[in-house]
Design a protein around this motif. Sequence first.
Motif, PDB file in Angstrom:
ATOM      1  N   LEU A 202       0.811  -1.217   0.000  1.00  0.00           N
ATOM      2  CA  LEU A 202       0.000   0.000   0.000  1.00  0.00           C
ATOM      3  C   LEU A 202       0.844   1.265   0.000  1.00  0.00           C
ATOM      4  O   LEU A 202       0.618   2.178  -0.809  1.00  0.00           O
ATOM      5  N   TYR A 203       1.786   1.358   0.910  1.00  0.00           N
ATOM      6  CA  TYR A 203       2.585   2.580   1.019  1.00  0.00           C
ATOM      7  C   TYR A 203       3.341   2.895  -0.270  1.00  0.00           C
ATOM      8  O   TYR A 203       3.219   4.003  -0.797  1.00  0.00           O
ATOM      9  N   PRO A 204       4.132   1.954  -0.826  1.00  0.00           N
ATOM     10  CA  PRO A 204       4.851   2.297  -2.054  1.00  0.00           C
ATOM     11  C   PRO A 204       3.937   2.622  -3.223  1.00  0.00           C
ATOM     12  O   PRO A 204       4.252   3.488  -4.043  1.00  0.00           O
ATOM     13  N   VAL A 210       0.833   5.101  -8.070  1.00  0.00           N
ATOM     14  CA  VAL A 210       0.204   3.969  -8.755  1.00  0.00           C
ATOM     15  C   VAL A 210      -1.279   3.918  -8.404  1.00  0.00           C
ATOM     16  O   VAL A 210      -2.111   3.531  -9.220  1.00  0.00           O
ATOM     17  N   ILE A 211      -1.587   4.325  -7.174  1.00  0.00           N
ATOM     18  CA  ILE A 211      -2.974   4.462  -6.759  1.00  0.00           C
ATOM     19  C   ILE A 211      -3.176   5.871  -6.194  1.00  0.00           C
ATOM     20  O   ILE A 211      -2.208   6.545  -5.808  1.00  0.00           O
ATOM     21  N   LEU A 225       1.306   1.387   8.875  1.00  0.00           N
ATOM     22  CA  LEU A 225       1.610   1.283   7.453  1.00  0.00           C
ATOM     23  C   LEU A 225       2.128   2.600   6.867  1.00  0.00           C
ATOM     24  O   LEU A 225       2.609   2.622   5.737  1.00  0.00           O
ATOM     25  N   GLY A 226       2.013   3.698   7.629  1.00  0.00           N
ATOM     26  CA  GLY A 226       2.550   4.980   7.184  1.00  0.00           C
ATOM     27  C   GLY A 226       1.749   5.676   6.105  1.00  0.00           C
ATOM     28  O   GLY A 226       2.259   6.582   5.433  1.00  0.00           O
ATOM     29  N   LEU A 227       0.475   5.312   5.951  1.00  0.00           N
ATOM     30  CA  LEU A 227      -0.317   5.869   4.853  1.00  0.00           C
ATOM     31  C   LEU A 227      -0.513   7.374   4.982  1.00  0.00           C
ATOM     32  O   LEU A 227      -0.654   8.080   3.977  1.00  0.00           O
TER      33      LEU A 227
END
Length: 364
Positions: A202-204, A210-211, A225-227
């Motif tokens: 998710l993070y990268p 990409v998203i 997760l650092g979002l």
Amino acid sequence: MQRRKFITRAAIGSAAAGTLAAPALAQGQHPEIRWRLASSYPKTLDTIYGAVDLAVKRVAELTDGRFKISLHAAGELVPPLQVLDAVMDGTVEAGHSASYFYIGRDPAFGFGTAMPFGLNTRGQNAWLYEGGGNDLLNEFYAGFGLYHLPIGNTGAQMAGWYRKEIKTVEDLKGLKFRIGGLGGMVLSKLGVVPQQLAAGDLYPSLEKGVIDAAEFVGPYDDEKLGLHKVAKFYYYPGWWEGSATLPLFINQKAWASLPPMYQAAVKAAAAEANQWSTAKYDIGNPAALKRLVSGGAQLRAFPKAVMDASFTAAGQLYTELAEKSPAFKKIHAHWAKFRDEQLLWQQFCEQPFDTYMASTRRRS
């Protein structure tokens, strides 16, 4: 109550072990068994993953160490989104995943974790444990060689992190959004481009563009997760997961081969883990939300027009899926009736109480 039955059986087994353990074990009545359990989640998610860790340790305790299950995090044995396949083909005896990752096989897989505009946590547990839900699911899963038990519930979830504000239904069009399960199918009717990604991606994906947005669970896990570092708008509510059950999938042949005492131990441990995980999230989420907001996260509620459009789209989707999948049609009819009865009750108890209590905090 089923959970009490599990605990009672475990307690009886424990008491009996005190007087009969030595001769019983000597006669080989309780064999040593070793299983492997693959999870779709990393160890850093200490509540989702931690619930299963608690359960496997409890199974060992309840069986005097004769039934041991080794737990393996995402990617250690199989890729995160291939856990179900590994259980089905017997690569591992058990797996821990979200059932809605596998709706490509049959949309009825969605019921095992979460349904858009579905049950809250209390309603979900009531449906599974006492309302016949788990029996219906196991009837369905048997066709895939699986046995199922709930082993965690996140509670109601947030709606995720967005690079831009969502002010109208039009703002959803073209949005590349990481969202699992049937929620993605609902949003695709409104122009969203759903993406199914494992937690570690998710993070990268959000950082590189990409998203455009990503949802996972809530403040406690999202912070890990650092979002919040790559998208600042934090939306609620996550209407696609008014609660989310994390299932324990067990290979049906492996389950049938277990002695009844060991089956009882697994059931008791899973029920305990299911309750523990919700409590753990209710402890961790408030403090994490405060940290996120103080660090710059912008809380936003979905506009009513977005909620209404999503609710309508969900109803349309359910009608379409019921026409395609007999299993979905059967489970949905039971589930929808149960949900409506729960809503009828909750509007006179939980809902008005919670709403009033929230208003007292705003006044203080």
